[in-house]
Design a protein around this motif. Structure first.
Motif, PDB file in Angstrom:
ATOM      1  N   SER A   1       0.299  12.389   3.117  1.00  0.00           N
ATOM      2  CA  SER A   1      -0.169  11.347   4.025  1.00  0.00           C
ATOM      3  C   SER A   1       1.033  10.570   4.558  1.00  0.00           C
ATOM      4  O   SER A   1       2.177  10.900   4.269  1.00  0.00           O
ATOM      5  CB  SER A   1      -1.130  10.417   3.265  1.00  0.00           C
ATOM      6  OG  SER A   1      -1.730   9.499   4.143  1.00  0.00           O
ATOM      7  N   THR A   2       0.767   9.545   5.359  1.00  0.00           N
ATOM      8  CA  THR A   2       1.823   8.715   5.912  1.00  0.00           C
ATOM      9  C   THR A   2       1.415   7.249   5.842  1.00  0.00           C
ATOM     10  O   THR A   2       0.227   6.950   5.672  1.00  0.00           O
ATOM     11  CB  THR A   2       2.107   9.064   7.386  1.00  0.00           C
ATOM     12  OG1 THR A   2       0.960   8.712   8.162  1.00  0.00           O
ATOM     13  CG2 THR A   2       2.440  10.535   7.571  1.00  0.00           C
ATOM     14  N   PRO A   3       2.364   6.321   5.998  1.00  0.00           N
ATOM     15  CA  PRO A   3       2.010   4.905   6.014  1.00  0.00           C
ATOM     16  C   PRO A   3       1.014   4.563   7.135  1.00  0.00           C
ATOM     17  O   PRO A   3       0.198   3.664   6.990  1.00  0.00           O
ATOM     18  CB  PRO A   3       3.344   4.196   6.236  1.00  0.00           C
ATOM     19  CG  PRO A   3       4.382   5.159   5.792  1.00  0.00           C
ATOM     20  CD  PRO A   3       3.816   6.514   6.066  1.00  0.00           C
ATOM     21  N   GLN A   4       1.074   5.289   8.240  1.00  0.00           N
ATOM     22  CA  GLN A   4       0.168   5.044   9.360  1.00  0.00           C
ATOM     23  C   GLN A   4      -1.293   5.246   8.956  1.00  0.00           C
ATOM     24  O   GLN A   4      -2.181   4.600   9.509  1.00  0.00           O
ATOM     25  CB  GLN A   4       0.506   5.961  10.548  1.00  0.00           C
ATOM     26  CG  GLN A   4       1.820   5.627  11.214  1.00  0.00           C
ATOM     27  CD  GLN A   4       3.036   6.218  10.514  1.00  0.00           C
ATOM     28  OE1 GLN A   4       2.931   6.958   9.525  1.00  0.00           O
ATOM     29  NE2 GLN A   4       4.211   5.874  10.986  1.00  0.00           N
ATOM     30  N   ASN A   5      -1.545   6.126   7.992  1.00  0.00           N
ATOM     31  CA  ASN A   5      -2.914   6.385   7.554  1.00  0.00           C
ATOM     32  C   ASN A   5      -3.557   5.184   6.865  1.00  0.00           C
ATOM     33  O   ASN A   5      -4.771   5.141   6.714  1.00  0.00           O
ATOM     34  CB  ASN A   5      -2.972   7.591   6.616  1.00  0.00           C
ATOM     35  CG  ASN A   5      -2.564   8.873   7.296  1.00  0.00           C
ATOM     36  OD1 ASN A   5      -1.618   9.516   6.854  1.00  0.00           O
ATOM     37  ND2 ASN A   5      -3.231   9.258   8.360  1.00  0.00           N
ATOM     38  N   LEU A   6      -2.758   4.216   6.446  1.00  0.00           N
ATOM     39  CA  LEU A   6      -3.278   3.047   5.735  1.00  0.00           C
ATOM     40  C   LEU A   6      -3.382   1.799   6.609  1.00  0.00           C
ATOM     41  O   LEU A   6      -3.769   0.740   6.123  1.00  0.00           O
ATOM     42  CB  LEU A   6      -2.401   2.757   4.521  1.00  0.00           C
ATOM     43  CG  LEU A   6      -2.393   3.840   3.447  1.00  0.00           C
ATOM     44  CD1 LEU A   6      -1.377   3.515   2.370  1.00  0.00           C
ATOM     45  CD2 LEU A   6      -3.774   3.997   2.848  1.00  0.00           C
ATOM     46  N   VAL A   7      -3.066   1.914   7.881  1.00  0.00           N
ATOM     47  CA  VAL A   7      -3.086   0.745   8.760  1.00  0.00           C
ATOM     48  C   VAL A   7      -4.482   0.137   8.860  1.00  0.00           C
ATOM     49  O   VAL A   7      -4.648  -1.079   8.779  1.00  0.00           O
ATOM     50  CB  VAL A   7      -2.520   1.089  10.149  1.00  0.00           C
ATOM     51  CG1 VAL A   7      -2.772  -0.033  11.145  1.00  0.00           C
ATOM     52  CG2 VAL A   7      -1.022   1.364  10.045  1.00  0.00           C
ATOM     53  N   GLY A   8      -5.524   0.954   9.010  1.00  0.00           N
ATOM     54  CA  GLY A   8      -6.889   0.440   9.099  1.00  0.00           C
ATOM     55  C   GLY A   8      -7.282  -0.346   7.856  1.00  0.00           C
ATOM     56  O   GLY A   8      -7.825  -1.453   7.951  1.00  0.00           O
ATOM     57  N   LEU A   9      -6.996   0.197   6.700  1.00  0.00           N
ATOM     58  CA  LEU A   9      -7.262  -0.509   5.445  1.00  0.00           C
ATOM     59  C   LEU A   9      -6.441  -1.791   5.375  1.00  0.00           C
ATOM     60  O   LEU A   9      -6.940  -2.847   4.983  1.00  0.00           O
ATOM     61  CB  LEU A   9      -6.942   0.389   4.249  1.00  0.00           C
ATOM     62  CG  LEU A   9      -7.019  -0.274   2.878  1.00  0.00           C
ATOM     63  CD1 LEU A   9      -8.429  -0.798   2.603  1.00  0.00           C
ATOM     64  CD2 LEU A   9      -6.565   0.695   1.805  1.00  0.00           C
TER      65      LEU A   9
ATOM     66  N   MET B   1       0.854  -1.190   0.000  1.00  0.00           N
ATOM     67  CA  MET B   1       0.000   0.000   0.000  1.00  0.00           C
ATOM     68  C   MET B   1       0.890   1.241   0.000  1.00  0.00           C
ATOM     69  O   MET B   1       1.811   1.358   0.809  1.00  0.00           O
ATOM     70  CB  MET B   1      -0.910  -0.019   1.224  1.00  0.00           C
ATOM     71  CG  MET B   1      -1.807  -1.237   1.271  1.00  0.00           C
ATOM     72  SD  MET B   1      -2.925  -1.236   2.684  1.00  0.00           S
ATOM     73  CE  MET B   1      -1.795  -1.106   4.041  1.00  0.00           C
ATOM     74  N   PHE B   2       0.595   2.154  -0.929  1.00  0.00           N
ATOM     75  CA  PHE B   2       1.354   3.397  -1.064  1.00  0.00           C
ATOM     76  C   PHE B   2       0.427   4.571  -0.771  1.00  0.00           C
ATOM     77  O   PHE B   2      -0.614   4.715  -1.409  1.00  0.00           O
ATOM     78  CB  PHE B   2       1.923   3.524  -2.486  1.00  0.00           C
ATOM     79  CG  PHE B   2       2.900   2.438  -2.821  1.00  0.00           C
ATOM     80  CD1 PHE B   2       4.245   2.608  -2.575  1.00  0.00           C
ATOM     81  CD2 PHE B   2       2.471   1.245  -3.380  1.00  0.00           C
ATOM     82  CE1 PHE B   2       5.157   1.595  -2.885  1.00  0.00           C
ATOM     83  CE2 PHE B   2       3.362   0.234  -3.684  1.00  0.00           C
ATOM     84  CZ  PHE B   2       4.712   0.414  -3.432  1.00  0.00           C
ATOM     85  N   HIS B   3       0.817   5.419   0.158  1.00  0.00           N
ATOM     86  CA  HIS B   3      -0.007   6.568   0.535  1.00  0.00           C
ATOM     87  C   HIS B   3       0.128   7.694  -0.476  1.00  0.00           C
ATOM     88  O   HIS B   3       1.047   7.713  -1.290  1.00  0.00           O
ATOM     89  CB  HIS B   3       0.352   7.057   1.939  1.00  0.00           C
ATOM     90  CG  HIS B   3       1.767   7.553   2.044  1.00  0.00           C
ATOM     91  ND1 HIS B   3       2.131   8.820   1.689  1.00  0.00           N
ATOM     92  CD2 HIS B   3       2.899   6.935   2.451  1.00  0.00           C
ATOM     93  CE1 HIS B   3       3.423   8.985   1.889  1.00  0.00           C
ATOM     94  NE2 HIS B   3       3.924   7.841   2.349  1.00  0.00           N
ATOM     95  N   GLY B   4      -0.798   8.631  -0.421  1.00  0.00           N
ATOM     96  CA  GLY B   4      -0.778   9.778  -1.315  1.00  0.00           C
ATOM     97  C   GLY B   4       0.018  10.942  -0.740  1.00  0.00           C
ATOM     98  O   GLY B   4       0.542  10.888   0.375  1.00  0.00           O
TER      99      GLY B   4
END
Length: 71
Positions: free
Chosen positions: A26-34, A20-23
């Motif tokens: 943003s940060t990698p932490q923002n994609l943890v839920g997904l 998963m690559f963030h926009g």
């Protein structure tokens, strides 16, 4: 550069890889839920949230590519 966030790494064998690559901004932490939802759906997948190699000039976060509006 920040370290990637490994959300799931199944053992003994990985059958799929989900990166998963963030926009921008943003940060990698923002994609943890997904990533956690994907991990639940794909129990044999390695799920990794990847940080950007570059600092973002729009704040303190990171970006993966340079934006250029002169195309």
């Amino acid at each position: 550069m920040l370290d990637p966030i490994v959300i799931q790494l199944p053992t003994p064998e990985v059958e799929q890889l989900i990166l998963m690559f963030h926009g921008v901004g943003s940060t990698p932490q923002n994609l943890v839920g997904l990533g956690q939802r994907l991990a639940a759906e794909f129990p044999q997948a390695a799920v990794i949230s990847v940080p950007s190699p570059d600092a973002c000039d729009m704040g303190s976060d990171r970006k993966s590519t340079r934006l250029n509006s002169s195309h």
